[in-house]
Structure formats: C-alpha cells, structure tokens
Design a protein around this motif. Structure first.
Motif, PDB file in Angstrom:
ATOM      1  N   LEU A  73    -105.099-101.467  39.915  1.00 55.64           N
ATOM      2  CA  LEU A  73    -105.545-101.098  41.258  1.00 55.64           C
ATOM      3  C   LEU A  73    -104.407-100.463  42.056  1.00 55.64           C
ATOM      4  N   TYR A  74    -103.225-101.042  41.948  1.00 51.58           N
ATOM      5  CA  TYR A  74    -102.079-100.539  42.702  1.00 51.58           C
ATOM      6  C   TYR A  74    -101.767 -99.089  42.335  1.00 51.58           C
TER       7      TYR A  74
ATOM      8  N   GLY B 230    -104.527 -96.637  43.099  1.00 49.19           N
ATOM      9  CA  GLY B 230    -104.545 -96.431  44.547  1.00 49.19           C
ATOM     10  C   GLY B 230    -103.454 -95.505  45.031  1.00 49.19           C
ATOM     11  N   ARG B 231    -102.295 -95.528  44.394  1.00 46.95           N
ATOM     12  CA  ARG B 231    -101.183 -94.675  44.801  1.00 46.95           C
ATOM     13  C   ARG B 231    -101.313 -93.259  44.249  1.00 46.95           C
TER      14      ARG B 231
ATOM     15  N   PRO C 232    -104.495 -91.168  43.332  1.00 46.74           N
ATOM     16  CA  PRO C 232    -105.924 -90.887  43.131  1.00 46.74           C
ATOM     17  C   PRO C 232    -106.128 -89.805  42.067  1.00 46.74           C
TER      18      PRO C 232
ATOM     19  N   SER D  48    -110.041 -93.279  40.145  1.00 46.37           N
ATOM     20  CA  SER D  48    -109.854 -93.400  41.590  1.00 46.37           C
ATOM     21  C   SER D  48    -110.401 -94.750  42.016  1.00 46.37           C
ATOM     22  N   LEU D  49    -109.918 -95.245  43.138  1.00 45.34           N
ATOM     23  CA  LEU D  49    -110.457 -96.486  43.677  1.00 45.34           C
ATOM     24  C   LEU D  49    -111.723 -96.186  44.459  1.00 45.34           C
TER      25      LEU D  49
ATOM     26  N   ALA E  64    -114.327 -97.550  47.540  1.00 41.01           N
ATOM     27  CA  ALA E  64    -114.014 -98.153  48.838  1.00 41.01           C
ATOM     28  C   ALA E  64    -113.721 -99.644  48.676  1.00 41.01           C
TER      29      ALA E  64
ATOM     30  N   GLN F 203    -110.327-100.025  47.045  1.00 40.05           N
ATOM     31  CA  GLN F 203    -109.250 -99.754  48.003  1.00 40.05           C
ATOM     32  C   GLN F 203    -109.059-100.932  48.941  1.00 40.05           C
TER      33      GLN F 203
ATOM     34  N   GLU G  31    -107.295-103.666  46.958  1.00 40.54           N
ATOM     35  CA  GLU G  31    -105.896-103.289  46.710  1.00 40.54           C
ATOM     36  C   GLU G  31    -105.092-103.402  47.996  1.00 40.54           C
ATOM     37  N   ASP G  32    -105.660-102.978  49.114  1.00 39.72           N
ATOM     38  CA  ASP G  32    -104.975-103.098  50.409  1.00 39.72           C
ATOM     39  C   ASP G  32    -104.665-104.560  50.727  1.00 39.72           C
TER      40      ASP G  32
END
Length: 144
Positions: A45-46, A49-50, A52, A98-99, A101, A104, A107-108
């Motif tokens: 995920l990290y 996420g960084r 895409p 890609s993540l 929603a 994301q 991951e956030d």
C-alpha cells in the motif's frame, strides 16, 4: 556517541533499533491485523500510494521479493478493493497498480501513525540529530 569498537555499545544500539522498529510498527500492525492483513500489505500500500500506476515488476524490485511472494498479498488487496490493477496503455502486458479511495484512506491511516512518530522524535531530538539519523540510516542501506 557510540564507541564503534565496543561490542556492548553496538549491541545496545542494535537492541534500540529493534525495539524502536517494534514501536514504530505496532499500531499499524494492529490496524492491519483487524483486517486480516500484515506488514507486507502495508509495504505494498505504501509504495503503490507513493507511485500511482506503478508496474508490478517495478514493485517487485522496490520490495525485493519474488512474484510468488507478492502474488497472494497483492491479490488479497485487489480482492478487498484497496488496490486497482489496470493494463498499461503503452504495453498491454504491463499491469499497473494504484490505490483505490479505500486503499488510500487505509494507507494514510497506517503511514500517518508512523509519520507522527517520526515528527515527534525529530522535534524532540533536534534538526542536527535528525540529520545524523538520516545519515546513519542511509549508511546502513549503502552497506546492504
């Protein structure tokens, strides 16, 4: 300052590194476990996420794992609709990640906990210590 010729000092530094990493990952690990996920899922995920639209092969290189090791956790994230897979426009053989929603948001939350730890530690230690920490971490990577 750690005496580089004193094995006790180096062992103490290694222990501190171990316990710090455990503290750094404990809350994200609990949040992941609640969803039936683990640390490898967080790493996926990290980095997705960084970056895409990261190609699967590029993710394999970043994580330093085999296709077999990545397959099950990535498939799980896709099934949970946390990661989306698309065929690359430039080459239909390339799968891009890609993540979603939801991915994301997770991951956030996971990484947010960790960046708060880092921000608090850097603020407490000061900018010179933070720079020294980054240099030490980079030196470990360079030696690996």
């Amino acid at each position: 300052m750690i005496d580089q010729n004193d094995s006790r000092s180096l062992h103490a530094a290694a222990e501190l590194f171990f316990f710090t990493y455990r503290a750094f990952t404990s809350r994200p690990d609990r949040l992941l476990a609640e969803r039936g996920l683990g640390r490898v899922h967080h790493r996926i995920l990290y980095f997705v996420g960084r970056h895409p639209q990261l190609a699967v092969n590029a993710l394999l290189g970043i994580l330093g794992v085999s296709k077999q090791a990545l397959n099950a956790p990535l498939r799980q994230l896709v099934e949970m609709q946390l990661v989306a897979v698309e065929v690359a426009a430039h080459d239909r053989r390339v799968k891009q990640l890609s993540l979603t929603a939801a991915g994301q948001a997770l991951e956030d939350e996971l990484t947010g906990v960790q960046t708060q730890h880092l921000a608090a530690a850097f603020a407490a230690a000061g900018s010179e210590a933070a720079a020294g920490w980054q240099q030490a971490m980079q030196a470990i990577l360079d030696q690996a």
